[in-house]
Structure formats: C-alpha cells, structure tokens
Design a protein around this motif. Sequence first.
Motif, PDB file in Angstrom:
ATOM      1  N   TRP A 114       0.842  -1.180   0.017  1.00  0.00           N
ATOM      2  CA  TRP A 114       0.100   0.021   0.076  1.00  0.00           C
ATOM      3  C   TRP A 114       0.925   1.301   0.081  1.00  0.00           C
ATOM      4  O   TRP A 114       0.271   2.359   0.383  1.00  0.00           O
ATOM      5  N   THR A 158       1.095   4.210  15.491  1.00  0.00           N
ATOM      6  CA  THR A 158       0.205   4.188  14.167  1.00  0.00           C
ATOM      7  C   THR A 158       0.824   4.894  13.389  1.00  0.00           C
ATOM      8  O   THR A 158       0.017   5.244  12.175  1.00  0.00           O
ATOM      9  N   PHE A 178       3.111   3.621  11.434  1.00  0.00           N
ATOM     10  CA  PHE A 178       3.584   2.508  11.014  1.00  0.00           C
ATOM     11  C   PHE A 178       2.882   2.200   9.713  1.00  0.00           C
ATOM     12  O   PHE A 178       1.486   2.575   9.873  1.00  0.00           O
ATOM     13  N   ILE A 215       0.308   0.507   6.664  1.00  0.00           N
ATOM     14  CA  ILE A 215      -0.592  -0.544   6.283  1.00  0.00           C
ATOM     15  C   ILE A 215       0.150  -1.465   5.711  1.00  0.00           C
ATOM     16  O   ILE A 215       1.146  -1.541   4.837  1.00  0.00           O
ATOM     17  N   ARG A 225      -5.001   6.725  20.585  1.00  0.00           N
ATOM     18  CA  ARG A 225      -4.776   6.380  18.933  1.00  0.00           C
ATOM     19  C   ARG A 225      -3.421   5.992  18.714  1.00  0.00           C
ATOM     20  O   ARG A 225      -2.782   6.409  17.628  1.00  0.00           O
ATOM     21  N   TYR A 256      -2.463  -3.752  13.122  1.00  0.00           N
ATOM     22  CA  TYR A 256      -2.074  -3.880  11.646  1.00  0.00           C
ATOM     23  C   TYR A 256      -2.379  -5.363  11.096  1.00  0.00           C
ATOM     24  O   TYR A 256      -2.543  -5.471   9.897  1.00  0.00           O
ATOM     25  N   LYS A 258      -5.642  -6.308  10.221  1.00  0.00           N
ATOM     26  CA  LYS A 258      -6.187  -5.441   9.168  1.00  0.00           C
ATOM     27  C   LYS A 258      -5.487  -6.046   7.808  1.00  0.00           C
ATOM     28  O   LYS A 258      -6.020  -6.156   6.760  1.00  0.00           O
ATOM     29  N   PRO A 301       1.500  11.237   5.184  1.00  0.00           N
ATOM     30  CA  PRO A 301       0.897  10.921   6.669  1.00  0.00           C
ATOM     31  C   PRO A 301      -0.632  10.964   6.565  1.00  0.00           C
ATOM     32  O   PRO A 301      -1.359  10.403   7.318  1.00  0.00           O
ATOM     33  N   SER A 316      -2.557   9.814   4.254  1.00  0.00           N
ATOM     34  CA  SER A 316      -2.942   9.024   3.150  1.00  0.00           C
ATOM     35  C   SER A 316      -3.600   7.822   3.559  1.00  0.00           C
ATOM     36  O   SER A 316      -4.388   7.139   2.703  1.00  0.00           O
ATOM     37  N   CYS A 317      -3.802   7.506   4.891  1.00  0.00           N
ATOM     38  CA  CYS A 317      -4.325   6.497   5.305  1.00  0.00           C
ATOM     39  C   CYS A 317      -5.468   6.996   6.107  1.00  0.00           C
ATOM     40  O   CYS A 317      -6.268   6.216   6.973  1.00  0.00           O
ATOM     41  N   THR A 318      -6.328   8.136   5.584  1.00  0.00           N
ATOM     42  CA  THR A 318      -7.242   8.520   6.471  1.00  0.00           C
ATOM     43  C   THR A 318      -8.423   8.142   5.408  1.00  0.00           C
ATOM     44  O   THR A 318      -8.460   8.031   4.180  1.00  0.00           O
ATOM     45  N   LEU A 319      -9.617   7.333   5.844  1.00  0.00           N
ATOM     46  CA  LEU A 319     -10.514   7.143   5.261  1.00  0.00           C
ATOM     47  C   LEU A 319     -11.730   7.820   6.058  1.00  0.00           C
ATOM     48  O   LEU A 319     -12.072   7.435   7.220  1.00  0.00           O
ATOM     49  N   THR A 320     -12.484   8.488   5.379  1.00  0.00           N
ATOM     50  CA  THR A 320     -13.687   8.980   5.958  1.00  0.00           C
ATOM     51  C   THR A 320     -14.745   8.263   5.524  1.00  0.00           C
ATOM     52  O   THR A 320     -14.888   7.651   4.583  1.00  0.00           O
ATOM     53  N   LEU A 321     -15.757   8.171   6.320  1.00  0.00           N
ATOM     54  CA  LEU A 321     -17.193   7.344   6.120  1.00  0.00           C
ATOM     55  C   LEU A 321     -17.744   7.964   4.817  1.00  0.00           C
ATOM     56  O   LEU A 321     -17.760   9.166   4.704  1.00  0.00           O
ATOM     57  N   PRO A 322     -18.394   6.980   4.120  1.00  0.00           N
ATOM     58  CA  PRO A 322     -19.330   7.534   2.919  1.00  0.00           C
ATOM     59  C   PRO A 322     -20.169   8.523   3.444  1.00  0.00           C
ATOM     60  O   PRO A 322     -20.889   8.446   4.545  1.00  0.00           O
TER      61      PRO A 322
END
Lengths: 459, 459
Positions: B47, B141, B143, B145, B226, B301, B304, B344, B346-352
Amino acid sequence: MAFPCLDAIESRSATLEARSDSSGPEPSYTTGATLKYRCREPLLLDWGGVLREFDIAYETWGSLNADRSNAILLHTGLSASSHAHSTEANPQPGWWENFIGPGRALDTEKYFVICTNVIGGCYGSTGPSSIDPADGQIYATRFPILTMEDMVRAQFRLLDSLGVDKLYASVGSSMGGMLSLASGVLFPERVGSIVSISGCARSHPYSIAIRHTQRQVLMMDPNWNRGFYYGRVPPHAGMKLAREIATVTYRSGPEWEQRFGRRRADPSKPPALCPDFLIETYLDHAGEKFCLTYDPNSLLYVSKAMDLFDLGQQNRLATAARRAEREAALRTRADDANALSPDPGSCTLTLPDRPYEEQPDVDDRAASAPTTTAADSGPPEDLVQGLAPLRNHRALVMGVASDILFPAWQQREIAEALERAGNRHVSHYELSEEHSLFGHDTFLLDVKNVGGRVKEFLG
Amino acid sequence: MAFPCLDAIESRSATLEARSDSSGPEPSYTTGATLKYRCREPLLLDWGGVLREFDIAYETWGSLNADRSNAILLHTGLSASSHAHSTEANPQPGWWENFIGPGRALDTEKYFVICTNVIGGCYGSTGPSSIDPADGQIYATRFPILTMEDMVRAQFRLLDSLGVDKLYASVGSSMGGMLSLASGVLFPERVGSIVSISGCARSHPYSIAIRHTQRQVLMMDPNWNRGFYYGRVPPHAGMKLAREIATVTYRSGPEWEQRFGRRRADPSKPPALCPDFLIETYLDHAGEKFCLTYDPNSLLYVSKAMDLFDLGQQNRLATAARRAEREAALRTRADDANALSPDPGSCTLTLPDRPYEEQPDVDDRAASAPTTTAADSGPPEDLVQGLAPLRNHRALVMGVASDILFPAWQQREIAEALERAGNRHVSHYELSEEHSLFGHDTFLLDVKNVGGRVKEFLG
C-alpha cells in the motif's frame, strides 16, 4: 493516520455533555405513545427482589370479542418496544408492521393482539431507568436481577386487568420465542396455543458468550459509571460496540457474502483502521442508529435474564423453592420495610479463586472422545419434564438454518422435548438456506415463510 | 451491586500506572530468546509504505541438508511468535510443540523447520512497537499499512540470507494457512509443496466483521490513545475485550455445550452482571491471560492485513499496478527523503456521506430471490486465475466442519480453485464434527488428525 470513527465518538460525547449541562437529564427512552398499566400489587421476582409497584407499557390492535377468547399476546425481542404495528396514537411503522393487520399473520379482524414492553426494558415499562418508589431516585444498577418468568408474571397481571382470563395464543420470536414458551409453562391453563420462532427452551453457552461480550464492552465504557449515568453522558460508545457485536450474530455469513462481499467503502482511498470495508460501515451504522435509543442498563438486565433462561425441571424446582422461602420470609417480616428490598450485597459475585484452566488431556479428547451433540442425542430428560405442562397445547415451533445466534437445533430441541412429553400437536418447520439467508433476523423480514406459517397455524 | 470484574481492571490500571512511573516504559513483548535477521535493504509495501530496514525474529529446528533442499517454512497464526517448539535457548513449550520433532508431523530428522514472527508483530520482528529509524521514535500508528504478501516478501529475504533458494514446503494454519498460499503464489519457483490448514484464499465479510469488532473495542479504550501508549498504561481493558470476542470464534458451540453447559461458577450465589456462568469465566480468563502479552497496535495492523487478503486475480493485478507506480515514483524521487515515508494523510478514510441503508425490497428478496452461496456455485473465476501460479504444486488443504471463523467452505473453495486452475495434486480433507468439536482451534490440538495428515503428505 486519521481516525474519523474516534472523532465521531468524541464529538458525540461533547454534544451530549453540552446538552446535559444546559437542559438537565436526557429525555427518557421512547418509541412513541403507548397505553400504560400500573400494577400496585408487589411483584416478587425469581431471584428475591421485589418491585413494590410497576408499570407496563402496551399497545393493542383489533378488538376483544364478547367472551374475551380471542386475545393474542405477542412477545418482543430483547430491545423492542410494544410498538409492533402502527396505531392511531403512533402512526410510525412497528417492528412487525407487515405481520399484523386484516388478513395478515396476526389477523386483526379475528384477534385482539396485545404487545407489551417487558419489565426491565425502557420503553414505558418499569426498568433500571425508572424511579424507585422507595426513595424517589432512579434505580440504575440497584434494580433487582430479573428472569424471563418475572417478565411473564408481570404480563399476566396486565391480562388480569384487561379481563383476559385465557389467551387464544402466545406468540413470539427470538427472546419473544422464549417468553412465549415460558408463558405456557407458567400459566398452562391460561394459554391456548404457543408459537415460538427462533427462540429456545434454555440458553446455550454460545449465546451466553455473545451476550457476555456485549455486556462487557458496555460496562467497560467509563461513561457507564457502574450504572449511574442518568443525567450525564450515557455510555454511547459502549452501546455502539455492543450493538455492533450483536449485529454480527443477527445475519449470516452467506448473506453478507452476497450483499457486501469484499467491497471497500471507497476503493480509491488506502486502507484504514477505522471502518473501511462495506461490511464495517454496515456494522458501524447499526451501532450508530442504536446507541442512544435504548437504555444501557436495560440491555444488561434483559440480556442477563436471557442467559438465566432454562425451562428444565431442575431449574424450575430450584426457583420454586427459592420463591417459597422468600415468600415465607416476606410474610414473617411484613412490617419490616427492608423486607421488600433485596439485600444490597446479594448480587455480588466474586470470581472463583482458581480461574478456568485448559484441561491437559485435551489432545486425547480431541482424538478419541466420543462426541455427542445435542442434535445427535435428543432433548435431555430434564427439559422434557420441564416442558410437560405444555403437553396438550397446540404448538408451532420454527427455526432458520442460517441462524447462528439461536441455531436451528435449539428449535428442534423444543419440538422434540414437547413430543417426548407426549404432545401430539407440535408443528415444527425449519427454513433452509434456500429459503432464507437472513439468519436470526429472518423473523423480522420473511412475511411469506414466517408470516404464512403463523397465519396457517392460528387459523 | 458489586462489580469485581471492573475492580480488577481498575486495579490493573493502577498497578501499571505505578510501574510506569517508577521504572519507565513497560518491557517489550517477548516469548523468549530467538534468532534475529536484520535486513538493511528497504522493503516496499503493497500500500505504498516503505520499511527502510527491518528485523525478523525466527527460530529453527532440525538441520539444513547439504543441497539446502529440506527447508520447511512454518507460518504462524495472528498473535503467535516464532516459538513453535522449545529450543535450547528457550525451553518453554511452543505453540505447535507436539507437531514438531523426530517422527512428528514436521519431522526434524528429515526437515529443517523455520518459523518467523511476522513483520507487523511484536515478538522481535519489526512492527508498530519498533523504533522508526527515520526519527528514533516508536512507530506506533505511524507504521504503514501492511498486507500478508508484505509479510511473505520479508520472510523470503530471510530465506535469501539463509541460502535457502527453494522451500521443500510452506506450511501454516489459520493466518498461517493464508500466508502459506500467498508464499506459493508470490514465489511459485521457490516453493515445493503447500500445506494450508483452516485458512482461506480471500477474507470473508463475516471474518472481517469479527476482526472489526475486536479492533473497535481496542481503539475505544481511552488508554489506546490513537496508538501512542508506549511508556504509559497500555489499553489492557480493550485488549482483554478483543481477546474475549476472538475466543468466542475460536471454539464451537457444541464443544462448550459439553464442557460448560449452563453451569454457573458459584451456584450458591445470586446472578451477577460480571462473569457468572462458567463460559463467562472461561472468556474472562482468556482475556486476562492475553491482555498484556501482545502489542495492541500489532493486533490492529496484523488483523487489518488479514482483512485485506485476497488472492484473486483482480486484487493481484491492482496491487502490481500500484507497486509499479510507487516504485517509479521512488526511483525518480530517490534523493527526496520524504519519498520513503507514505504521505501521513494517506491512510485517512472518511465514512461515506450516506451510510448503508437496508434495501426496501428486502422482503421480496427474502421470499423469492434465488440465493446462491459460495458453497453452491464453486470458486469464482477471479480466484481460479489468482491461484493459477500454484497449478503444479502438490497441495494439502484441510478444514474443520465446526470452525465458525474460517468455515470449511473456505478450504473447499481453495481446493476447488486449485483444481479448476488445472492442479491434479490437491489433497483436501475436512474434519467432521465427529472428528473435532474444537472449531478453529483444532489445528492447535489435534495431533492425530491434523498432524497425521501433514506427516503423511510431507512424506
């Protein structure tokens, strides 16, 4: 890495904090207007507690006939209210909206359908979020331990007040399927027929384990505060987690494979530790919807009552002995005010000194022990005897092969135990995976197969 | 009501607090002495993250023969260390103690057995609790993915260093069964035979759901902070809960019925909301044993990575394209220090924006939709193509009927996909409920049926 799922929790805590500062305690839990019955006669509970008085919230559909012989008592699942169907006072659709009405599974042109919120619940019936009349304070975890049978006894007080001496039928699914059986066992003369769908006659350790994890995540939320969160920020994060765990057991793997597969919510973004796959956003959403709508302490007490459920003869006799002893004590101490409250220390359970250890001979057992499952060996004699009061009742027992929470062998166990007790009027149906992949939730969804069988059975 | 289970958590927090005040950070996680390989060549991850250098902790049993052709790589489950068997340096029994040794399933008189801690783990291999060489701070965190394939690539660097060009066999159970397949798919020329037990070729949404709930309870523990809890009180309560949930899926309902039934820990006491039934004290104990022995961020990790596992062709092609793009970017920005760290954000995912909603036509679907399960329709073509690199490998695939976490249809799927890809050397066995009620844990317990088949297959 960003954690939008934690941001959401923190922001809800802040909103709830601000609200409770400005307007006092949060509004009580409700699903809308109901009828209310107040019983002023004390109710002795199976584990020794006493409710000096209690309320039952209920709703009805159809009309009671002249000889009061057409009443059906509909029992709810764990977190449901009495709102099984829309009413004039509350036009919102109910949780069994499509199963109740003229020509429906519960035909309101023939039957007078009654649904109650269970005691221990939070939708108008007395529970941990109610005021204790002894001191004017909310019960919280001072509320006494309940059983399913206690809930049934409270319901029959309501039937007394409505002048319903005998039910045409007792009907329920999930926890309601347990309550439906318990009604007949406790009051065999007052129940005509039994319908028990996706329920059980005694809780299985797997289902206790699943409810245990839900209680634990809730109790670990610092906002739970050992049950005294009323007027403060409730343990919404723990409730959300508990509901997510429950939701895992409500549907089936194959259904999720079809519906969500391995699809991610937004494949253009890199993976995240917060919800990411569609199945995760589904669980997250289920938790979000639930976390402020049901009283956390009700979840603890009602789920505990489910764990304690066992219609076997041994448990019934032990309970009867405990009740007799407690009744005698209450009679002799009738003028002692403390007699009505259980000893506050009595619900303490310390863990055993030696925790459970894996047996050293486990390899041998795996390799050679003859293994018999409940499915192989038929119902235990204890259960056959416990269900004997139902030996002459017409009974419809239904299960769903894809249900992992109340697996289909548990309904087979009910049907077989009834038959071994001498009952010749048992109809047992099992919906195969071809009929439903909806697992435990099938009873909420499958109007054709579930509703159809119920309608046919009730006639 | 008393809550001894909460008292226990609070008292552990206080003890850990006092310890970290007086002696600094808690000791690092370990299961004892291991060998260590340090790779100083950067490792590009699927990733986009890059490990500039990394360690692999490993242990070996038996001897490498002269032509280096007798090496077996043994892959671990999620939270296991390289300590599969006792060694001189660490005489404690390993997690597969009875499966390794002279004449055992992995016969150390014939084979040189290597077991590693996966990267992402905490037992000596580089993971979130390791120091980031870029700044000398613990990764936490930050680290990147990981995927299972990244873990395999790191393992093959170790094989390079040991001079093992080709494995005699790749063997694993559970997550190890996934890694074992991935080894062959990534390095088909370097693997002789494949043994995959109670694993899968792509994660199922039910297993993602189960791991999701574990991650969520852990991340909700305020002590998780976190991911930045090192040197402070770790999220032991969240870890305990996560392990309890996992334990529910490791065994089977029928086994618990036999072993615990509905027995309460102390029937002389009234029921309690803290652990009460024997099955609850069993889960509680499993959580207690685990909660301080494994790094919480490693759990996040590695679990996941399991969710992301999919050996289907589409995922493999998408990953290859992503890697090629990232490699090109790294080449052109080789002198840019930032190139080695993923963005840093790039691993953010917001909910739809619109959460998942139940489909309105659900009743119709339940009643009439033709339902096909993976078991009915055979493996998807995508998986057949994805496993094509294994079409000439001897393969042993085993499953257990009572396994609810990696259900037996997933191993059937592997075997069928291999056969459809043209493989004529697939042995597939499924242990029925008569052979084992131990569910997913069978691979740890059943020396006779599991060990016996492995020994027979390896020859």
